[in-house]
Design a protein around this motif. Structure first.
Motif, PDB file in Angstrom:
ATOM      1  N   VAL A   1       9.723  41.834  30.330  1.00  0.00           N
ATOM      2  CA  VAL A   1      10.217  40.553  29.814  1.00  0.00           C
ATOM      3  C   VAL A   1       9.289  40.019  28.734  1.00  0.00           C
ATOM      4  O   VAL A   1       9.739  39.472  27.719  1.00  0.00           O
TER       5      VAL A   1
ATOM      6  N   LEU B   1      10.338  38.642  24.996  1.00  0.00           N
ATOM      7  CA  LEU B   1      10.019  37.286  24.528  1.00  0.00           C
ATOM      8  C   LEU B   1       9.135  37.331  23.291  1.00  0.00           C
ATOM      9  O   LEU B   1       9.253  36.480  22.403  1.00  0.00           O
TER      10      LEU B   1
ATOM     11  N   TYR C   1      11.390  37.925  20.399  1.00  0.00           N
ATOM     12  CA  TYR C   1      12.110  36.693  20.073  1.00  0.00           C
ATOM     13  C   TYR C   1      11.206  35.733  19.288  1.00  0.00           C
ATOM     14  O   TYR C   1      11.626  35.127  18.297  1.00  0.00           O
ATOM     15  N   TRP C   2       9.964  35.584  19.759  1.00  0.00           N
ATOM     16  CA  TRP C   2       9.028  34.663  19.098  1.00  0.00           C
ATOM     17  C   TRP C   2       8.732  35.133  17.683  1.00  0.00           C
ATOM     18  O   TRP C   2       8.720  34.331  16.738  1.00  0.00           O
TER      19      TRP C   2
ATOM     20  N   PRO D   1       5.103  27.782  23.538  1.00  0.00           N
ATOM     21  CA  PRO D   1       5.396  28.777  24.592  1.00  0.00           C
ATOM     22  C   PRO D   1       4.217  29.687  24.917  1.00  0.00           C
ATOM     23  O   PRO D   1       4.228  30.356  25.954  1.00  0.00           O
TER      24      PRO D   1
ATOM     25  N   TYR E   1      15.236  25.982  19.595  1.00  0.00           N
ATOM     26  CA  TYR E   1      14.561  26.857  20.553  1.00  0.00           C
ATOM     27  C   TYR E   1      13.507  26.096  21.357  1.00  0.00           C
ATOM     28  O   TYR E   1      13.295  26.374  22.544  1.00  0.00           O
TER      29      TYR E   1
ATOM     30  N   ALA F   1      13.408  25.993  25.311  1.00  0.00           N
ATOM     31  CA  ALA F   1      12.230  26.463  26.043  1.00  0.00           C
ATOM     32  C   ALA F   1      11.717  25.406  27.015  1.00  0.00           C
ATOM     33  O   ALA F   1      11.365  25.719  28.158  1.00  0.00           O
TER      34      ALA F   1
ATOM     35  N   TYR G   1      14.134  32.867  33.315  1.00  0.00           N
ATOM     36  CA  TYR G   1      13.560  32.295  32.099  1.00  0.00           C
ATOM     37  C   TYR G   1      14.156  32.956  30.852  1.00  0.00           C
ATOM     38  O   TYR G   1      14.313  32.314  29.814  1.00  0.00           O
ATOM     39  N   LEU G   2      14.459  34.231  30.966  1.00  0.00           N
ATOM     40  CA  LEU G   2      14.954  34.976  29.810  1.00  0.00           C
ATOM     41  C   LEU G   2      16.412  34.664  29.499  1.00  0.00           C
ATOM     42  O   LEU G   2      16.802  34.621  28.328  1.00  0.00           O
TER      43      LEU G   2
ATOM     44  N   ILE H   1      17.190  31.732  27.098  1.00  0.00           N
ATOM     45  CA  ILE H   1      16.707  32.034  25.753  1.00  0.00           C
ATOM     46  C   ILE H   1      17.640  33.025  25.068  1.00  0.00           C
ATOM     47  O   ILE H   1      17.938  32.900  23.872  1.00  0.00           O
TER      48      ILE H   1
ATOM     49  N   LYS I   1      19.726  32.293  21.749  1.00  0.00           N
ATOM     50  CA  LYS I   1      19.694  33.145  20.557  1.00  0.00           C
ATOM     51  C   LYS I   1      21.108  33.465  20.082  1.00  0.00           C
ATOM     52  O   LYS I   1      21.398  33.446  18.878  1.00  0.00           O
TER      53      LYS I   1
END
Length: 260
Positions: free
Chosen positions: A19, A23, A26-27, A107, A167, A171, A210-211, A214, A218
């Motif tokens: 994960v 992430l 993504y960041w 984050p 985002y 978050a 958590y994923l 997000i 997205k």
């Protein structure tokens, strides 16, 4: 589009993807988005208008003086023959706008230096792909249609900052709600359940709550930005990514001058 963005969830469950690596990608994608729009903003030709706005980028607010942000003669600088000129006066807007990275660090605080452990070769390859995709997107949005002639540097960086703010809200809401939900389950409903699940299927599965928001966020960003780009008057959440387009005011001003 939603299905494509949910594929990483299947990768975590079925193929052992981490994960943290997802992430990280993504960041990095959002960071590249900000940098790409900052670069594109240097080519924007139109003046800035800050009057009566409801959203301000970092470094600006309703008290910003017009002469502080745009009362200089344009100083075009042509870097290469195959690109339009950049403008020296745009640099201040771009420099201030990069303060958005303060929000993007949020984050990373819970992870700390452990975030570096997710910068794997796989993430590196994904980053190259992300960079290529963002360059292509900026070229399509700002250069292929010569949109830089109709936008101010403020408008260009605002487009990226609206994505970052979206985002950021996702978050925060995800972190608070999911953590609280896990705490309730662990303490009140089934003490020790999460440890048992982690031992049985791996701790990565526990991070899926958590994923998921997000990944959905997205998908929402990509769908909404595409609508904002293709439609003259999008509705719903796509209006957030449309921004407060000053070109309508410019058109009215030009028409009124023509009538005079």
């Amino acid at each position: 589009m939603a299905a494509t963005n949910l594929l990483p969830l299947a990768g975590v469950v079925g193929f052992g993807w981490r994960v943290g690596e997802l992430l990280a990608v993504y960041w990095i994608e959002v960071a590249v988005l900000v940098v790409a729009h900052a670069a594109a903003a240097m080519f924007a030709e139109r003046p800035i208008r800050l009057e009566d706005r409801s959203f301000y980028i970092t470094g600006y607010d309703e008290d910003a003086e017009r002469d502080e942000v745009w009362e200089r003669d344009p100083e075009p600088i042509r870097l290469v023959s195959w690109l339009p000129p950049i403008y020296r006066r745009n640099f201040r807007v771009v420099r201030r706008s990069l303060g958005i990275f303060a929000f993007m660090l949020f984050p990373l605080f819970p992870v700390g230096w452990d975030a570096l452990s997710y910068l794997t070769p796989t993430v590196g390859l994904a980053t190259l792909s992300v960079c290529g995709a963002q360059v292509a997107e900026v070229r399509r949005e700002f250069f292929a249609e010569r949109a830089y002639e109709e936008q101010s540097p403020y408008m260009v960086v605002e487009a990226a900052q609206r994505v970052v703010f979206f985002y950021f809200v996702v978050a925060v809401l995800t972190g608070v709600s999911v953590t609280a939900g896990i705490a309730v389950i662990e303490a009140a409903l089934a003490p020790g359940l999460l440890d048992a699940v982690a031992d049985a299927v791996g701790v990565e599965v526990l991070l899926l709550p958590y994923l998921l928001p997000i990944a959905l966020g997205k998908a929402t960003v990509e769908w909404s930005r595409r609508r904002a780009f293709l439609e003259d008057d999008p509705d719903g959440i796509a209006t957030w990514f449309t921004g407060e387009d000053a070109r309508r005011d410019w058109k009215k001003d030009e028409e009124s001058v023509g009538d005079d």
